[in-house]
Every structure is written in C-alpha cells, then in structure tokens.
Design an enzyme around this catalytic site. Structure first.
Site, mmCIF file in Angstrom:
data_model
loop_
_atom_site.group_PDB
_atom_site.id
_atom_site.type_symbol
_atom_site.label_atom_id
_atom_site.label_comp_id
_atom_site.label_asym_id
_atom_site.label_seq_id
_atom_site.Cartn_x
_atom_site.Cartn_y
_atom_site.Cartn_z
ATOM 1 N N GLY A 12 -30.989 -35.382 -58.070
ATOM 2 C CA GLY A 12 -32.584 -34.974 -57.431
ATOM 3 C C GLY A 12 -32.024 -34.351 -56.629
ATOM 4 N N SER A 52 -31.356 -32.967 -62.088
ATOM 5 C CA SER A 52 -32.341 -31.605 -62.394
ATOM 6 C C SER A 52 -33.200 -31.462 -63.407
ATOM 7 C CB SER A 52 -31.938 -31.446 -61.649
ATOM 8 O OG SER A 52 -31.323 -31.966 -59.945
ATOM 9 N N GLY A 66 -35.650 -37.559 -63.749
ATOM 10 C CA GLY A 66 -35.986 -38.465 -62.360
ATOM 11 C C GLY A 66 -37.029 -37.791 -61.778
ATOM 12 N N GLY A 67 -37.418 -36.758 -60.995
ATOM 13 C CA GLY A 67 -38.032 -36.107 -60.266
ATOM 14 C C GLY A 67 -38.953 -35.733 -61.223
ATOM 15 N N GLU A 79 -27.483 -44.385 -58.617
ATOM 16 C CA GLU A 79 -28.020 -44.985 -57.742
ATOM 17 C C GLU A 79 -27.681 -45.964 -57.318
ATOM 18 O OE1 GLU A 79 -31.909 -43.693 -58.433
ATOM 19 O OE2 GLU A 79 -30.830 -41.373 -57.712
ATOM 20 N N GLU A 121 -25.196 -38.152 -66.375
ATOM 21 C CA GLU A 121 -25.452 -38.116 -64.648
ATOM 22 C C GLU A 121 -24.579 -37.793 -64.255
ATOM 23 O OE1 GLU A 121 -29.755 -38.979 -65.446
ATOM 24 O OE2 GLU A 121 -28.831 -40.863 -64.042
ATOM 25 N N HIS A 166 -27.257 -46.990 -63.470
ATOM 26 C CA HIS A 166 -28.073 -45.719 -62.996
ATOM 27 C C HIS A 166 -27.148 -45.234 -61.924
ATOM 28 C CE1 HIS A 166 -29.649 -42.509 -61.017
ATOM 29 N NE2 HIS A 166 -30.114 -42.341 -61.968
ATOM 30 N N ASN A 190 -37.529 -41.654 -65.397
ATOM 31 C CA ASN A 190 -37.515 -42.185 -64.637
ATOM 32 C C ASN A 190 -37.730 -42.184 -63.496
ATOM 33 O OD1 ASN A 190 -35.293 -44.637 -63.157
ATOM 34 N ND2 ASN A 190 -34.158 -42.848 -63.098
ATOM 35 N N TRP A 191 -38.656 -43.214 -63.077
ATOM 36 C CA TRP A 191 -39.414 -42.831 -61.887
ATOM 37 C C TRP A 191 -39.278 -43.429 -60.632
ATOM 38 C CZ3 TRP A 191 -44.527 -45.648 -64.925
ATOM 39 C CH2 TRP A 191 -45.156 -43.858 -65.682
ATOM 40 N N LYS A 192 -37.493 -44.297 -60.770
ATOM 41 C CA LYS A 192 -37.193 -44.961 -59.988
ATOM 42 C C LYS A 192 -38.035 -45.773 -58.619
ATOM 43 C CE LYS A 192 -34.015 -40.447 -60.239
ATOM 44 N NZ LYS A 192 -32.867 -40.588 -59.028
HETATM 45 P P1 PGA Z 1 -33.619 -35.998 -61.333
HETATM 46 O O1 PGA Z 1 -32.752 -37.777 -61.156
HETATM 47 O O2 PGA Z 1 -34.010 -35.501 -62.585
HETATM 48 O O3 PGA Z 1 -34.673 -36.224 -59.696
HETATM 49 O O4 PGA Z 1 -32.168 -35.196 -60.887
HETATM 50 C C1 PGA Z 1 -32.446 -38.057 -63.054
HETATM 51 C C2 PGA Z 1 -31.560 -39.332 -62.525
HETATM 52 O O5 PGA Z 1 -32.238 -39.652 -61.383
HETATM 53 O O6 PGA Z 1 -31.964 -39.849 -63.774
#
Ligand code: PGA
Length: 255
Positions: free
Chosen positions: A177, A216, A237-238, A101, A171, A99, A12-14
């Site tokens: 994050g 994470s 994500g990250g 977010e 999640e 998601h 997930n590159w956001k």
């Molecule tokens: P993260 O994000 O790996 O940076 O914690 C995961 C996500 O939001 O899908």
C-alpha cells in the site's frame, strides 16, 4: 516454470467493495477472462459479507473465491469470528491467512497461524499464507531470519508432503500500500529463499508450491515480477480494486 506451477493472481480487496460494487467488478472481469484452461488461476478475496454473492457470481467461471481470514477453532464463544466450516458452507475455495495487516493491526500470531493453516487444509480450503519482513527488519538485514521464523512456525503442523497445497505470499510490509515495490532482485531473492525453506521440509513440495509476490503490484510492474523464476503469481491490493488494472495484471502473467 514447471508445468505444475500454474500462475496464480489474487485480488485482496481488504475492507473495500459492497456487494453491488463486487458484482459490478466481476461483470467486468468475467467478460475479460478466457476459458480458464490456459489462463492463470484467478482468485478474489472479498469481505465476508459479500462472499456468498461473489461465490454465486463466479460459479461456472474460472474465478475462485477466498476469504480474508478465519478463526482456528471449529465453533464457540469467539464473537465476530468465522470458522473454516462456515467458509466451506458458503463454498469459498481458499482463505488468506496471516496477512500483515492482520498481524500488525489485529494481533494475529504465529501460534494461531500454526493452527489455522492445517485447519484450513483439513476443511478443504486452500490457505494463502502471507509472510514478510518490516522495513526495520530489512534494514537490519533480518529478512531471511524473519521469513524462516514465520514459515517454520506457521507451517509446523503441516506434513511436508502437504506443503504444495498451500500458496505462500511473500509480502514485504514496507511495500504494501505504499507504492514502493520490492525490486525484482529483492522479490526474487526472497521468494527463492522461501522455496528453499520449504525444500528443507520436502523437496518435491518446494518444486510444486506456488509463491506469490505482493506489495504495490500494478500493471506497470507485473510482467517483470511475474517473469521471475521463483515468483508464481501476485497478491494484489490497491490495483485489484479497478477491473482494468487487475485484468491487466492477470494478462501480464506468463502462460
Ligand atoms: P497492495 O497490497 O497491492 O495495495 O500493496 C497488497 C496486499 O496487502 O496484499
């Protein structure tokens, strides 16, 4: 893990990566992946603007492409939104829905998700539905209640026999994050609980549905999480922004 649950690793590159950066990443990743037959399923979720380019780049490769959201209506006066048909038009394979977010920052509701999930399925897109509790909810011992509520609402309009066509990402919001990963026990317990909720609708779908852990995930903890019995993959994500890290997570998946 049953043969039908092929491991699934999604990036997930956001709101990261220009087209140029996405292409550079894929040049590196595609060079690292095998023939796709024995590999985990690998999915990247770029921004809308680079979707077309990423789909073209991944053609003839095992990598599949997902959007990060979509609107539930087929068309109309929804400024700034994207429909399922538009995603199909650019040959996206899948779509992230719900998601945290989107839920926390952009007002995504379970009512909208109850429509988005079947709309995506009908369009031929694989929904990757994200669910998870906040830190306050976990502290109040409400994790299972929150997961039940989200799953029951978001999947209400999907027939039991179709539930295996959805990928569910657990999640925990407090782990996204933050560098704080759920412990293997917390992650496994929640994913087992999610499978149980699906099982109440359809036992066969529950045995087949892929459940991912996200929050994470990094090269150092991926193997341990991915080996857990009810965790079939990761939403990253990250650590999906650097080829080396993401490739290491793909390589950590059981095969
Ligand atoms: P993260 O994000 O790996 O940076 O914690 C995961 C996500 O939001 O899908």
């Amino acid at each position: 893990m049953p043969e039908t649950r092929r491991p699934y690793i999604a990036a997930n590159w956001k709101m990261n990566k220009t087209i140029f950066e996405a292409e550079a990443f894929l040049d590196g990743l595609l060079g690292r992946l095998g023939d796709g037959e024995t590999e985990p399923e690998v999915v990247v979720c770029p921004s809308y603007l680079s979707l077309v380019w990423v789909v073209a780049k991944c053609a003839d490769s095992p990598v599949r492409v997902a959007a990060q959201n979509m609107h539930e209506e087929p068309s109309g006066a929804f400024t700034g939104e994207i429909s399922a048909a538009m995603l199909v038009d650019v040959r996206a394979d899948a779509v992230l829905l719900g998601h945290s977010e989107r839920r926390a920052l952009f007002g995504e509701t379970d009512e909208a998700l109850a429509r988005k999930v079947p709309v995506a399925l009908e369009a031929g897109l694989e929904p990757i539905l994200c669910v998870g509790e906040s830190e306050a909810e976990r502290d109040a011992d409400e994790t299972e209640a929150v997961l039940s509520r989200q799953l029951e609402a978001d999947l209400a309009e999907v027939a039991g026999a179709d539930l295996h066509r959805i990928v569910i990402a657990y999640e925990p919001v407090w782990a996204i994050g933050t560098g704080r990963t759920a412990s293997p026990e917390q992650a496994q317990d929640a994913c087992r609980f999610i499978r149980g909720v699906v099982s109440q609708r359809d036992a066969e779908a529950a045995a087949r549905v892929r459940i991912l852990y996200g929050g994470s995930v990094k090269p150092g903890n991926a193997a341990e999480l991915l080996a857990l019995p009810d965790i079939d993959g990761a939403l990253v994500g990250g650590a999906s922004l650097e080829v080396e890290d993401f490739a290491a997570i793909v390589e950590a998946a059981p095969r």
